[in-house]
Design a protein around this motif. Sequence first.
Motif, PDB file in Angstrom:
ATOM      1  N   GLN A   4      21.726  24.585 -28.895  1.00 33.61           N
ATOM      2  CA  GLN A   4      20.976  25.422 -30.045  1.00 33.61           C
ATOM      3  C   GLN A   4      21.346  24.663 -31.327  1.00 33.61           C
ATOM      4  OE1 GLN A   4      21.938  29.552 -29.086  1.00 33.61           O
ATOM      5  NE2 GLN A   4      19.830  29.506 -28.566  1.00 33.61           N
ATOM      6  N   PRO A   5      19.909  24.631 -32.113  1.00 31.74           N
ATOM      7  CA  PRO A   5      20.219  23.858 -33.388  1.00 31.74           C
ATOM      8  C   PRO A   5      21.196  24.302 -34.317  1.00 31.74           C
ATOM      9  CG  PRO A   5      18.066  25.093 -33.041  1.00 31.74           C
ATOM     10  CD  PRO A   5      18.726  25.018 -31.990  1.00 31.74           C
ATOM     11  N   GLN A   6      21.505  25.634 -34.360  1.00 37.37           N
ATOM     12  CA  GLN A   6      22.373  26.124 -35.306  1.00 37.37           C
ATOM     13  C   GLN A   6      23.930  26.111 -34.815  1.00 37.37           C
ATOM     14  OE1 GLN A   6      20.928  27.789 -32.895  1.00 37.37           O
ATOM     15  NE2 GLN A   6      22.453  29.214 -32.115  1.00 37.37           N
ATOM     16  N   VAL A   7      24.073  25.469 -33.691  1.00 42.52           N
ATOM     17  CA  VAL A   7      25.515  25.310 -33.356  1.00 42.52           C
ATOM     18  C   VAL A   7      25.997  23.756 -33.579  1.00 42.52           C
ATOM     19  CG1 VAL A   7      27.361  25.494 -31.206  1.00 42.52           C
ATOM     20  CG2 VAL A   7      25.100  27.085 -31.587  1.00 42.52           C
ATOM     21  N   THR A   8      27.302  23.609 -34.290  1.00 43.20           N
ATOM     22  CA  THR A   8      27.958  22.314 -34.396  1.00 43.20           C
ATOM     23  C   THR A   8      28.914  22.246 -33.345  1.00 43.20           C
ATOM     24  OG1 THR A   8      29.538  22.954 -35.663  1.00 43.20           O
ATOM     25  CG2 THR A   8      27.470  22.495 -36.738  1.00 43.20           C
ATOM     26  N   GLU A   9      29.150  20.881 -32.916  1.00 48.74           N
ATOM     27  CA  GLU A   9      30.230  20.466 -31.995  1.00 48.74           C
ATOM     28  C   GLU A   9      31.737  21.087 -32.334  1.00 48.74           C
ATOM     29  OE1 GLU A   9      30.473  16.524 -30.829  1.00 48.74           O
ATOM     30  OE2 GLU A   9      28.431  16.231 -30.814  1.00 48.74           O
ATOM     31  N   THR A  10      31.904  21.101 -33.790  1.00 42.36           N
ATOM     32  CA  THR A  10      32.891  21.833 -34.354  1.00 42.36           C
ATOM     33  C   THR A  10      33.034  23.192 -33.904  1.00 42.36           C
ATOM     34  OG1 THR A  10      33.153  20.249 -36.061  1.00 42.36           O
ATOM     35  CG2 THR A  10      34.494  22.043 -36.460  1.00 42.36           C
ATOM     36  N   GLN A  11      31.961  23.728 -34.138  1.00 38.98           N
ATOM     37  CA  GLN A  11      32.066  25.237 -34.011  1.00 38.98           C
ATOM     38  C   GLN A  11      32.169  25.644 -32.386  1.00 38.98           C
ATOM     39  OE1 GLN A  11      28.185  26.176 -35.670  1.00 38.98           O
ATOM     40  NE2 GLN A  11      28.971  27.331 -37.011  1.00 38.98           N
ATOM     41  N   LEU A  12      31.477  24.720 -31.587  1.00 33.84           N
ATOM     42  CA  LEU A  12      31.672  24.985 -30.327  1.00 33.84           C
ATOM     43  C   LEU A  12      33.274  24.825 -29.561  1.00 33.84           C
ATOM     44  CD1 LEU A  12      30.292  25.848 -27.707  1.00 33.84           C
ATOM     45  CD2 LEU A  12      29.592  23.533 -27.188  1.00 33.84           C
ATOM     46  N   ALA A  13      33.855  23.696 -30.277  1.00 37.99           N
ATOM     47  CA  ALA A  13      35.243  23.297 -29.873  1.00 37.99           C
ATOM     48  C   ALA A  13      36.158  24.691 -30.366  1.00 37.99           C
ATOM     49  CB  ALA A  13      35.708  21.960 -30.721  1.00 37.99           C
ATOM     50  N   HIS A  14      35.966  25.055 -31.699  1.00 32.03           N
ATOM     51  CA  HIS A  14      36.581  26.153 -31.886  1.00 32.03           C
ATOM     52  C   HIS A  14      36.486  27.325 -31.082  1.00 32.03           C
ATOM     53  CE1 HIS A  14      38.662  24.607 -35.581  1.00 32.03           C
ATOM     54  NE2 HIS A  14      37.514  24.382 -35.956  1.00 32.03           N
ATOM     55  N   ALA A  15      35.284  27.623 -30.541  1.00 33.86           N
ATOM     56  CA  ALA A  15      34.995  28.792 -29.605  1.00 33.86           C
ATOM     57  C   ALA A  15      35.791  28.441 -28.332  1.00 33.86           C
ATOM     58  CB  ALA A  15      33.567  28.796 -29.457  1.00 33.86           C
ATOM     59  N   VAL A  16      35.687  27.229 -27.844  1.00 33.87           N
ATOM     60  CA  VAL A  16      36.304  27.119 -26.438  1.00 33.87           C
ATOM     61  C   VAL A  16      37.905  27.280 -26.817  1.00 33.87           C
ATOM     62  CG1 VAL A  16      37.046  25.158 -24.997  1.00 33.87           C
ATOM     63  CG2 VAL A  16      34.686  25.376 -25.667  1.00 33.87           C
ATOM     64  N   GLU A  17      38.499  26.823 -27.888  1.00 31.38           N
ATOM     65  CA  GLU A  17      39.976  27.184 -28.229  1.00 31.38           C
ATOM     66  C   GLU A  17      40.095  28.579 -28.179  1.00 31.38           C
ATOM     67  OE1 GLU A  17      43.288  26.686 -31.726  1.00 31.38           O
ATOM     68  OE2 GLU A  17      41.226  25.848 -32.048  1.00 31.38           O
ATOM     69  N   GLN A  18      39.210  29.378 -28.791  1.00 30.90           N
ATOM     70  CA  GLN A  18      39.460  30.974 -28.834  1.00 30.90           C
ATOM     71  C   GLN A  18      39.088  31.412 -27.297  1.00 30.90           C
ATOM     72  OE1 GLN A  18      40.561  32.178 -31.252  1.00 30.90           O
ATOM     73  NE2 GLN A  18      39.757  34.348 -31.452  1.00 30.90           N
ATOM     74  N   ALA A  19      38.186  31.001 -26.578  1.00 31.44           N
ATOM     75  CA  ALA A  19      38.024  31.472 -25.064  1.00 31.44           C
ATOM     76  C   ALA A  19      39.441  31.006 -24.366  1.00 31.44           C
ATOM     77  CB  ALA A  19      36.990  30.782 -24.683  1.00 31.44           C
ATOM     78  N   ARG A  20      40.057  30.004 -24.467  1.00 28.99           N
ATOM     79  CA  ARG A  20      41.295  29.750 -23.889  1.00 28.99           C
ATOM     80  C   ARG A  20      42.426  30.637 -23.887  1.00 28.99           C
ATOM     81  NH1 ARG A  20      40.694  23.242 -24.566  1.00 28.99           N
ATOM     82  NH2 ARG A  20      39.186  23.048 -22.473  1.00 28.99           N
ATOM     83  N   LEU A  21      42.304  31.156 -25.341  1.00 27.73           N
ATOM     84  CA  LEU A  21      43.411  32.137 -25.999  1.00 27.73           C
ATOM     85  C   LEU A  21      43.034  33.594 -25.190  1.00 27.73           C
ATOM     86  CD1 LEU A  21      45.425  33.396 -27.414  1.00 27.73           C
ATOM     87  CD2 LEU A  21      43.790  33.600 -29.285  1.00 27.73           C
ATOM     88  N   ALA A  22      41.537  33.837 -25.124  1.00 21.87           N
ATOM     89  CA  ALA A  22      41.300  34.963 -24.684  1.00 21.87           C
ATOM     90  C   ALA A  22      41.465  35.312 -23.245  1.00 21.87           C
ATOM     91  CB  ALA A  22      39.540  35.196 -24.606  1.00 21.87           C
ATOM     92  N   VAL A  23      41.442  34.119 -22.117  1.00 26.47           N
ATOM     93  CA  VAL A  23      41.564  34.427 -20.806  1.00 26.47           C
ATOM     94  C   VAL A  23      43.061  34.379 -20.622  1.00 26.47           C
ATOM     95  CG1 VAL A  23      42.002  31.950 -20.325  1.00 26.47           C
ATOM     96  CG2 VAL A  23      40.641  33.365 -18.766  1.00 26.47           C
ATOM     97  N   THR A  24      44.035  34.350 -21.486  1.00 24.13           N
ATOM     98  CA  THR A  24      45.378  34.735 -20.920  1.00 24.13           C
ATOM     99  C   THR A  24      45.455  36.293 -21.058  1.00 24.13           C
ATOM    100  OG1 THR A  24      45.892  34.938 -23.457  1.00 24.13           O
ATOM    101  CG2 THR A  24      45.950  32.615 -22.285  1.00 24.13           C
ATOM    102  N   THR A  25      44.639  37.130 -21.509  1.00 21.82           N
ATOM    103  CA  THR A  25      44.663  38.498 -21.396  1.00 21.82           C
ATOM    104  C   THR A  25      43.923  38.966 -19.985  1.00 21.82           C
ATOM    105  OG1 THR A  25      42.405  38.978 -22.276  1.00 21.82           O
ATOM    106  CG2 THR A  25      44.233  38.308 -23.880  1.00 21.82           C
ATOM    107  N   PRO A  26      44.589  40.038 -19.598  1.00 21.69           N
ATOM    108  CA  PRO A  26      44.010  40.617 -18.432  1.00 21.69           C
ATOM    109  C   PRO A  26      42.433  40.925 -18.321  1.00 21.69           C
ATOM    110  CG  PRO A  26      46.090  41.797 -19.188  1.00 21.69           C
ATOM    111  CD  PRO A  26      45.651  40.771 -20.041  1.00 21.69           C
ATOM    112  N   ALA A  27      42.123  41.568 -19.293  1.00 19.27           N
ATOM    113  CA  ALA A  27      40.628  41.780 -19.301  1.00 19.27           C
ATOM    114  C   ALA A  27      39.802  40.602 -19.180  1.00 19.27           C
ATOM    115  CB  ALA A  27      40.362  42.601 -20.823  1.00 19.27           C
ATOM    116  N   TYR A  28      39.850  39.672 -19.973  1.00 22.12           N
ATOM    117  CA  TYR A  28      38.912  38.638 -20.065  1.00 22.12           C
ATOM    118  C   TYR A  28      38.979  37.928 -18.521  1.00 22.12           C
ATOM    119  CZ  TYR A  28      37.355  38.656 -24.728  1.00 22.12           C
ATOM    120  OH  TYR A  28      36.729  39.023 -26.004  1.00 22.12           O
ATOM    121  N   ALA A  29      40.480  37.626 -18.037  1.00 30.00           N
ATOM    122  CA  ALA A  29      40.752  37.007 -16.855  1.00 30.00           C
ATOM    123  C   ALA A  29      39.981  37.735 -15.737  1.00 30.00           C
ATOM    124  CB  ALA A  29      42.349  36.885 -16.440  1.00 30.00           C
ATOM    125  N   GLY A  30      40.044  39.279 -15.666  1.00 27.07           N
ATOM    126  CA  GLY A  30      39.273  39.855 -14.754  1.00 27.07           C
ATOM    127  C   GLY A  30      37.769  39.549 -14.958  1.00 27.07           C
TER     128      GLY A  30
END
Length: 402
Positions: A4-30
């Motif tokens: 999507q034209p509004q998304v940069t590679e840096t933003q997506l990399a930070h988003a992935v980092e945040q998602a990897r933190l999120a998935v350590t929680t029971p809610a996101y993992a489930g």
Amino acid sequence: MLNQPQVTETQLAHAVEQARLAVTTPAYAGEWGAQRGDVSLDNWADLPFLSKERMIEAAAAAPPFGGRLTVAQEELGWVFVAPGPIYMPYTADDMTRVTAAYAVALESLGLTRADLVDQTLLYNWVIAATMVDRGLSTLGCGIVPGGPGNTEQHAEALVTAGVTAVIAMPSFLETLLTAVGDRPHSLRKAVIMGELSDAGAKARIAAASGVVVREFYGVGDVGAVAYECAAGEGMHLRPDLLAEFIDPESGAHRIPDKGSPAEIVVTDFARRAMPIVRLRSGDLVDELITELCSCGNPAPRIRRIVGRSNDITKVRGMFVVPGEVSRVLRNRGVSAGHCLVVDRHEGRDTLQVLIEGTAGAGVDELQREIERVLRIRADLRFVDRLPEGSGLLRDRRQFQAG
């Protein structure tokens, strides 16, 4: 890779980092199931969306934070509350990052240390006023912490206290300027936020009062998302979060355009005590502008918010969740058909709760309980027949693109 034209590679990399933190929680993992083991740039688009309804359900099942907390409770510095209820925890570092984002937004909106700002948003429970207040302090602005309501007192402050700027919901701003009338005042700037506004509101206010109006868009569970600059040609997306646009029905990625609005989906990088990843805002955008703005800010812009995509909406700046009314009625043994009707009269939102049938005993108490869970005034009425429409919410407000 997300294309999507509004998304940069840096933003997506930070988003992935945040998602990897999120998935350590029971809610996101489930909720993520098979996707939870390998979050990457390549499979970002496969991660499930998060909805406000899902957050409410999770918070009810695993109070207070719905299984999304990533830190020990003693690390929390603030806990805000959104309708649901959804408890929103922040560490001191979270607040520092979010404050910085608000300061950048408010500076873009034209506020400076020379301004004395009447801050009219609600300070209790919800996050908006606290973060605006902290952002204004960071800029060195003077602050009149007025909060909502008390129109005459706000008007008196504009006339006598040397207030140069105001932050308000658009409907309250127009009410406030009407109360000021033709009395001399020093107000020159206004920032509107917190509710849908019609396309002509800014120009109408400027023509009537000479006040320059700029618009701010935020999401209750994230904070600042987009904000205008001096050019006034759309709201710049905040660079330190990921904004995606999807078809509100299919969930497929697509770019918004006139006549075919897209829903904005947000992943926040600043908030880590309770990560927010791929949150469906429910807000519809009708235009994405990628050309460089004359102000020099390279961030893409959205033109405006034109409506909502689901049965959660904002009324007078507060999220209204129809399911909360259904729960109150169910707990009281009321099984009759019902709906919520939102309308706008003379620039002010109105909310009715309609129930099929005849009023019985305890109506006043029922209304008080409904208003308590919604945290907003509502007109409770019993009717022979519900108005035409489907779902629990009938939003009759009209917001034309422009």
